[in-house]
Scaffold this motif. Structure first.
Motif, PDB file in Angstrom:
ATOM      1  N   GLY A  21      41.982  95.920  62.845  1.00 22.41           N
ATOM      2  CA  GLY A  21      42.632  94.864  63.607  1.00 22.41           C
ATOM      3  C   GLY A  21      41.856  93.570  63.523  1.00 22.41           C
ATOM      4  N   LEU A  22      42.484  92.495  64.025  1.00 21.76           N
ATOM      5  CA  LEU A  22      41.857  91.164  63.990  1.00 21.76           C
ATOM      6  C   LEU A  22      42.177  90.426  65.283  1.00 21.76           C
ATOM      7  N   LEU A  23      41.146  89.877  65.932  1.00 25.29           N
ATOM      8  CA  LEU A  23      41.312  89.070  67.143  1.00 25.29           C
ATOM      9  C   LEU A  23      40.469  87.806  67.017  1.00 25.29           C
ATOM     10  N   THR A  24      41.144  86.649  66.956  1.00 25.24           N
ATOM     11  CA  THR A  24      40.392  85.390  66.835  1.00 25.24           C
ATOM     12  C   THR A  24      40.866  84.346  67.822  1.00 25.24           C
ATOM     13  N   GLY A  25      41.284  84.757  69.002  1.00 19.48           N
ATOM     14  CA  GLY A  25      41.723  83.783  69.997  1.00 19.48           C
ATOM     15  C   GLY A  25      43.189  83.441  69.828  1.00 19.48           C
ATOM     16  N   ASP A  26      43.560  82.846  68.667  1.00 18.29           N
ATOM     17  CA  ASP A  26      44.957  82.486  68.450  1.00 18.29           C
ATOM     18  C   ASP A  26      45.667  83.486  67.537  1.00 18.29           C
ATOM     19  N   THR A  27      44.955  84.527  67.088  1.00 18.25           N
ATOM     20  CA  THR A  27      45.547  85.537  66.209  1.00 18.25           C
ATOM     21  C   THR A  27      45.242  86.917  66.761  1.00 18.25           C
ATOM     22  N   SER A  28      46.269  87.750  66.811  1.00 20.24           N
ATOM     23  CA  SER A  28      46.087  89.124  67.292  1.00 20.24           C
ATOM     24  C   SER A  28      46.854  90.065  66.379  1.00 20.24           C
ATOM     25  N   ILE A  29      46.107  90.875  65.606  1.00 16.17           N
ATOM     26  CA  ILE A  29      46.716  91.851  64.702  1.00 16.17           C
ATOM     27  C   ILE A  29      46.131  93.219  65.024  1.00 16.17           C
ATOM     28  N   ASN A  30      46.982  94.146  65.386  1.00 17.88           N
ATOM     29  CA  ASN A  30      46.573  95.539  65.602  1.00 17.88           C
ATOM     30  C   ASN A  30      45.323  95.645  66.486  1.00 17.88           C
ATOM     31  N   PRO A  31      45.329  95.069  67.702  1.00 16.40           N
ATOM     32  CA  PRO A  31      44.110  95.028  68.534  1.00 16.40           C
ATOM     33  C   PRO A  31      43.639  96.399  69.024  1.00 16.40           C
ATOM     34  N   GLU A  32      44.488  97.430  68.944  1.00 13.33           N
ATOM     35  CA  GLU A  32      44.106  98.770  69.397  1.00 13.33           C
ATOM     36  C   GLU A  32      43.493  99.608  68.285  1.00 13.33           C
ATOM     37  N   ALA A  33      43.268  99.008  67.121  1.00 11.82           N
ATOM     38  CA  ALA A  33      42.758  99.758  65.963  1.00 11.82           C
ATOM     39  C   ALA A  33      41.342 100.276  66.215  1.00 11.82           C
ATOM     40  N   ALA A  34      40.914 101.227  65.375  1.00 12.47           N
ATOM     41  CA  ALA A  34      39.561 101.778  65.497  1.00 12.47           C
ATOM     42  C   ALA A  34      38.506 100.770  65.051  1.00 12.47           C
ATOM     43  N   ILE A  35      38.881  99.893  64.137  1.00 14.56           N
ATOM     44  CA  ILE A  35      37.981  98.837  63.659  1.00 14.56           C
ATOM     45  C   ILE A  35      38.636  97.503  63.993  1.00 14.56           C
ATOM     46  N   VAL A  36      37.980  96.698  64.792  1.00 12.87           N
ATOM     47  CA  VAL A  36      38.548  95.391  65.130  1.00 12.87           C
ATOM     48  C   VAL A  36      37.534  94.312  64.777  1.00 12.87           C
ATOM     49  N   VAL A  37      37.963  93.385  63.919  1.00 15.70           N
ATOM     50  CA  VAL A  37      37.145  92.230  63.561  1.00 15.70           C
ATOM     51  C   VAL A  37      37.499  91.106  64.527  1.00 15.70           C
ATOM     52  N   MET A  38      36.505  90.415  65.042  1.00 19.08           N
ATOM     53  CA  MET A  38      36.781  89.379  66.039  1.00 19.08           C
ATOM     54  C   MET A  38      35.677  88.327  66.045  1.00 19.08           C
ATOM     55  N   THR A  39      35.994  87.165  66.594  1.00  8.74           N
ATOM     56  CA  THR A  39      34.950  86.174  66.840  1.00  8.74           C
ATOM     57  C   THR A  39      34.163  86.614  68.073  1.00  8.74           C
ATOM     58  N   MET A  59      36.309  89.716  76.586  1.00  8.21           N
ATOM     59  CA  MET A  59      36.657  91.116  76.887  1.00  8.21           C
ATOM     60  C   MET A  59      35.679  91.710  77.905  1.00  8.21           C
ATOM     61  N   LEU A  60      34.411  91.433  77.708  1.00 10.57           N
ATOM     62  CA  LEU A  60      33.389  92.000  78.590  1.00 10.57           C
ATOM     63  C   LEU A  60      33.557  91.486  80.016  1.00 10.57           C
ATOM     64  N   TYR A  61      33.827  90.191  80.169  1.00 15.40           N
ATOM     65  CA  TYR A  61      34.006  89.629  81.505  1.00 15.40           C
ATOM     66  C   TYR A  61      35.287  90.130  82.171  1.00 15.40           C
ATOM     67  N   ALA A  62      36.295  90.446  81.332  1.00  9.01           N
ATOM     68  CA  ALA A  62      37.558  90.941  81.879  1.00  9.01           C
ATOM     69  C   ALA A  62      37.560  92.459  82.042  1.00  9.01           C
ATOM     70  N   SER A  63      36.442  93.146  81.697  1.00  8.70           N
ATOM     71  CA  SER A  63      36.355  94.610  81.733  1.00  8.70           C
ATOM     72  C   SER A  63      37.551  95.240  81.019  1.00  8.70           C
ATOM     73  N   SER A  64      37.815  94.756  79.809  1.00  3.31           N
ATOM     74  CA  SER A  64      38.983  95.180  79.042  1.00  3.31           C
ATOM     75  C   SER A  64      38.942  96.673  78.716  1.00  3.31           C
ATOM     76  N   GLU A  65      40.124  97.310  78.738  1.00  3.29           N
ATOM     77  CA  GLU A  65      40.227  98.725  78.358  1.00  3.29           C
ATOM     78  C   GLU A  65      39.919  98.921  76.882  1.00  3.29           C
ATOM     79  N   ALA A  66      39.985  97.852  76.092  1.00  3.19           N
ATOM     80  CA  ALA A  66      39.677  97.954  74.671  1.00  3.19           C
ATOM     81  C   ALA A  66      38.225  98.377  74.428  1.00  3.19           C
ATOM     82  N   LEU A  67      37.379  98.244  75.464  1.00  7.58           N
ATOM     83  CA  LEU A  67      35.972  98.638  75.328  1.00  7.58           C
ATOM     84  C   LEU A  67      35.784 100.158  75.415  1.00  7.58           C
ATOM     85  N   ASP A  68      36.831 100.889  75.818  1.00  8.34           N
ATOM     86  CA  ASP A  68      36.726 102.347  75.890  1.00  8.34           C
ATOM     87  C   ASP A  68      36.498 102.923  74.494  1.00  8.34           C
TER      88      ASP A  68
END
Length: 943
Positions: free
Chosen positions: A107-125, A132-141
């Motif tokens: 997946g890819l997350l760059t603020g204005d782009t979101s592709i497959n954010p639930e993937a096992a491998i996520v590339v991000m800025t 995510m950390l401040y929002a206690s996102s479930e994606a951190l599970d």
């Protein structure tokens, strides 16, 4: 090598058998080459459950370590986040990993782009992970690994703090894989990681897999920088010896210096070759006082590299306009680096990449000149280009179809574009404020692109010879391949309020004290304390030397200092009065006033074109007779200023239009010609008169000084010299003591000041039992990320967003993200509607009050909102063509796209802020749709 004993052979076989059963053994099999020792060591540490810090030269293969973390997480059914400092690098890494593991798992997350954010491998800025950390996102599970590529970016003074926030806040069970360029204090950084993250293996490699030769291009010829037949890179690994600079280059520099001393500036000459005798150059052009070197054109430089089989090459030019100009020069020269078959392939790929671009936009995007350069094998690469264009340049360069790229230094940050050679046109760059020399660390980062692993047997770094080039200085840059990593961390408003919301005030202070910034400050205290002890010993010796038999010379010296300070204070007070009078005269000026700018860098006559009554210090914007637009302040005047007269400024005057500027200057010159002898607009000299009280104080001190016993000592001035030394050292020592006190808990003290300001502005409230918590307004601030986070929250609270329609909201948001060029700053354009005028008034007023608060609290100042993008963004949101949007501006198409994406990012943040006024969220979403169209929409994966 001695043969192994049977027991040693058994142990080695056992270790091989154990290793063959590891995930790392399977991972190694996916490569067709052997991994280097540092890669083996790092991967084994990761599989053993440790974090790692890998510091190695650019191109050494650090990303293989990060890829093993990805491989290991997939094998264990867990997640990996791969973070990068810039969107372009995230996009590139996403493409690489998706190609290797399949798009379903990446997946890819760059603020204005979101592709497959639930993937096992996520590339991000890195900012996305922080949020995510401040929002206690479930994606951190189920997150097992975080790869922090280019982690040395934490030294960046604008965005570096994000890296430390992430490292501090990640759950303890997550392994952090930090990949860094070679830094000289890797052990210090690793020690901090070990403190905050647990067991961390520090792996430093100085070895470049592809040796790097250092050259200077003299005229059209390429000359070795160092003497000898071993590259500096190899020599530095093999021994501590520093190679000698090529003596022929030193002779060339001396010859040029001698010619300059004679005051002769001439041209002509040929350079040497890598193995040629450069002395021939210096000797053959002594006649007529000629300079030995004629500078080659950019096209000739590329041809010289081509003849020496040193292409593909990246030429770093520290200017976007310079990069574009270089491509035009090569095209005009007729340079052709491609075959007919290559041109056909380039043409097909250009058409494919640009098929979605509306034909109406092609001209304004510079499509045809860009395409012509690509067909010839040359291209520019910089942030002002359309992202789609940049991505194709990168792809064609990697595939060997583009062979010469002219780039700004942003290319050196991570983007995978290695070359056989790297050329530096100059060793000086403009940093936004002044021209500064390239540092050793920057030189290392830039030249690190030279030498493609698995393709080139050696890389080549080439510096172009300029008048005044010092070969020794170039050698100093080339031979210092490391630089220190210093933290830029400080508590921001958003960071502070998130910490308090999650952990409470006390625990938040403890967390901040665990930052790398505080770690470095605490370590530095040890050295400062040692300096204090040595200075205290020296002070005792100075005190003994100034002893006087007639009396207390320390007391006499104190009287001398008091007298000097009283006289100085009287002079300063007069200066303050003068500055006050100058400021009052500046504040009284109005648009259309003709004045004389009597001092500063460009004295002369000018017309006032804009003022800002809300400004903390009056700095009107003027247009000079030289057609230069700038803001003037008290430093530009010898005394108070008054208008000579007035000229009429047309209602439709547009500062960006050369024709409007030309007409106004003509009106200014006509007005000046009508003034009799162009009288000065200065009000007159301002007397720095002392008050009667000051005169009395100074006279009294002089009487006491003459009456002191030590005044009559024959050795008085000798004692005074020792006294002055004692006083200077005392002040230095006291300053060191204050530094020690200041560095102890520095970050926490800043945090306390931030919290107090937030409490005063009702973003935090006190709890009955002590401590702080966010208010309703504070909860909104938690969701706003960016340099102007608190200013945005203040504008939200004051209703600045509420009455705006979608188009106006997009324009207003641009003022909160845009950073203007220095010459554009502070100019306020005409507002398109009363509603937007009101919102901008609220924005400017809130910023002015916030700046005052920050000054009083000794906090970094929030930068002034810039309105230069307001009209272009409004036109774009209204559906205008790109050409109409950019007309009359200095904006490049790529710059506009980049700012538009930041506007979208801010609007997206605002849409998710809790407790918005009715309708604002809907308007934010509408504004996003208005901005995300055309050229902005079809470059969705861009930086």
């Amino acid at each position: 090598m001695p043969s192994l004993s049977p027991a040693e052979r058994y142990q080695a076989a056992r270790e091989r058998m154990v290793e063959s059963r590891t995930q790392f053994a399977a991972f190694k099999e996916t490569f067709e080459f052997d991994l280097d020792d540092f890669q083996l060591q790092a991967c084994q540490a990761i599989e053993a459950g440790q974090g790692v810090l890998v510091a190695a030269p650019t191109g050494a293969g650090k990303t293989i370590v990060g890829e093993f973390a990805v491989y290991l997480a997939l094998a264990r059914g867990l997640k990996t986040f791969y973070t990068t400092p810039i969107k372009a690098l995230s996009n590139q890494k996403y493409a690489e990993l998706a190609g290797k593991y399949g798009s379903a798992d990446v997946g890819l997350l760059t603020g204005d782009t979101s592709i497959n954010p639930e993937a096992a491998i996520v590339v991000m800025t890195t900012e996305v992970l922080r949020n995510m950390l401040y929002a206690s996102s479930e994606a951190l599970d189920d997150l097992a690994f975080v790869v922090m590529d280019e982690v040395h970016y934490l030294a960046d003074r604008f965005r570096g703090a994000v890296w430390e926030e992430v490292i501090i806040h990640l759950p303890s069970e997550v392994q952090v894989i930090s990949l860094s360029a070679t830094v000289s204090n890797a052990e210090e950084f690793g020690a901090w990681l070990d403190t905050v993250r647990g067991s961390t293996e520090i792996i430093v490699s100085e070895h470049r897999p592809v040796p790097l030769w250092q050259h200077v291009m003299v005229g059209k010829d390429i000359v070795d920088l160092f003497a000898g037949d071993t590259s500096f890179d190899q020599l530095n690994v093999q021994s501590e010896a520093v190679p000698e600079v090529n003596t022929e280059l030193l002779q060339l520099a001396r010859t040029e210096a001698q010619n300059r001393m004679r005051g002769r500036f001439a041209h002509g000459g040929r350079g040497g070759h890598r193995k040629n005798n450069v002395n021939r150059l210096a000797q053959s052009h002594q006649d007529a006082g000629q300079s030995p070197v004629r500078k080659a054109s950019r096209a000739q430089v590329i041809l010289a590299l081509d003849r020496a089989d040193l292409l593909p090459a990246i030429t770093f030019i520290f200017s976007r306009a310079g990069c574009d100009a270089a491509v035009r020069q090569c095209v005009d020269y007729g340079l052709m680096l491609t075959t007919e078959a290559e041109r056909q392939e380039i043409s097909a790929r250009v058409e494919q990449a640009s098929q979605d671009i509306p034909s109406d936009d092609l001209e304004v995007l510079g499509y045809w000149s860009w395409r012509e350069g690509l067909l010839r094998g040359v291209a520019a690469h910089h942030a002002g280009m359309l992202p789609t264009f940049k991505e194709l340049v990168e792809s064609l360069f990697v595939d060997g179809l583009v062979r010469a790229v002219f780039a700004t230094e942003t290319l050196a940050l991570g983007v995978n574009m290695p070359a056989r050679s790297v050329v530096l046109e100059k060793l000086e760059k403009y940093n936004g404020e002044s021209h500064v020399n390239v540092t050793a660390g920057e030189y290392t980062q830039l030249t690190g692109r030279a030498g493609r692993r698995g393709i080139d047997v050696e890389g080549h770094a080439v510096v172009l010879w300029q008048p005044g080039t010092d070969p020794g200085a170039v050698a100093g840059l080339a031979s210092r391949r490391t630089y220190p990593l210093n933290s830029s961390f400080r508590p921001t408003y958003n960071m502070s309020i998130n910490l308090i919301a999650q952990f409470g005030q006390g625990r938040a202070r403890e967390i901040l004290e665990s930052s790398f910034a505080q770690f470095q400050a605490d370590r530095s205290v040890v050295g400062l304390a040692r300096q204090v002890r040595s200075r205290e010993a020296a002070l005792l010796g100075y005190q003994e030397s100034m002893t006087c038999h007639l009396g207390d010379f320390g007391e006499y010296a104190q009287l001398r200092r008091e007298l000097s300070e009283a006289e100085s204070q009287a002079a300063k007070q007069g200066g303050r009065a003068r500055r006050g009078a100058v400021d009052e005269s500046l504040a009284a000026l109005r648009p259309g006033d003709v004045i004389e700018v009597s001092a500063g860098r460009s004295p002369g006559y000018a017309v006032v074109i804009a003022t800002d009554p809300q400004a903390h210090e009056p700095r009107p914007t003027v247009l000079t007779t030289d057609k230069e637009t700038r803001r003037i302040g008290r430093h530009d005047l010898q005394g108070p200023v008054a208008a000579l007269g007035r000229v009429r400024i047309p209602k439709q005057f547009n500062l960006r239009q050369p024709k409007d500027r030309k007409n106004l200057v003509a009106a200014l010159n006509y007005a000046l010609s009508t003034f009799q002898d162009a009288p000065s607009s200065r009000v007159g000299a301002f007397a720095d008169n002392r008050s009667a009280a000051q005169e009395e104080q100074i006279a009294a001190l002089r009487r006491r000084l003459r009456a002191h016993p030590c005044h009559g000592c024959s050795d008085r001035e000798a004692h005074a010299r020792w006294s002055e030394r004692w006083w200077r050292l005392r002040r230095e020592t006291d300053s060191l003591v204050r530094q020690i006190q200041g560095r102890t808990g520095t970050i926490a003290k800043t945090f306390d000041r931030v919290c107090e300001l937030l409490r005063q502005d009702d973003f935090l409230e006190s709890l009955p039992g002590g401590g702080l918590r966010p208010t309703v307004a504070g909860q909104r601030l938690r969701r706003i990320y960016g340099e102007k986070d608190l200013l945005i929250a203040l504008c939200l609270r004051e209703g600045a967003f509420e009455a705006l329609d979608a188009n106006e909201l997009a324009a207003f948001a641009s003022a909160l993200v845009y950073q203007a060029k220095r010459e554009e700053r502070g100019l306020r354009p005409r507002m398109p509607s009363p509603v937007l005028e009101h919102s901008v008034d609220v924005l400017v007023r809130q910023w002015s009050m916030l700046e005052d608060q920050e000054s009083q609290a000794k906090l970094p100042l929030t930068s002034e909102p810039e309105l230069g993008l307001l009209w272009p963004m409004l036109k774009w949101a209204r559906g205008k063509h790109l050409e109409a949007v950019l007309e009359g501006t200095d904006l490049a198409a790529g710059d506009f796209v980049r700012w538009a994406k930041q506007v979208i990012d801010l609007l997206d943040q605002l849409a998710s802020v809790p407790g918005l006024a009715p309708g604002v969220r809907k308007t934010c979403l509408q504004a996003i749709e208005r901005v995300r169209r055309g050229v902005v929409a079809y470059s969705a994966l861009a930086a």
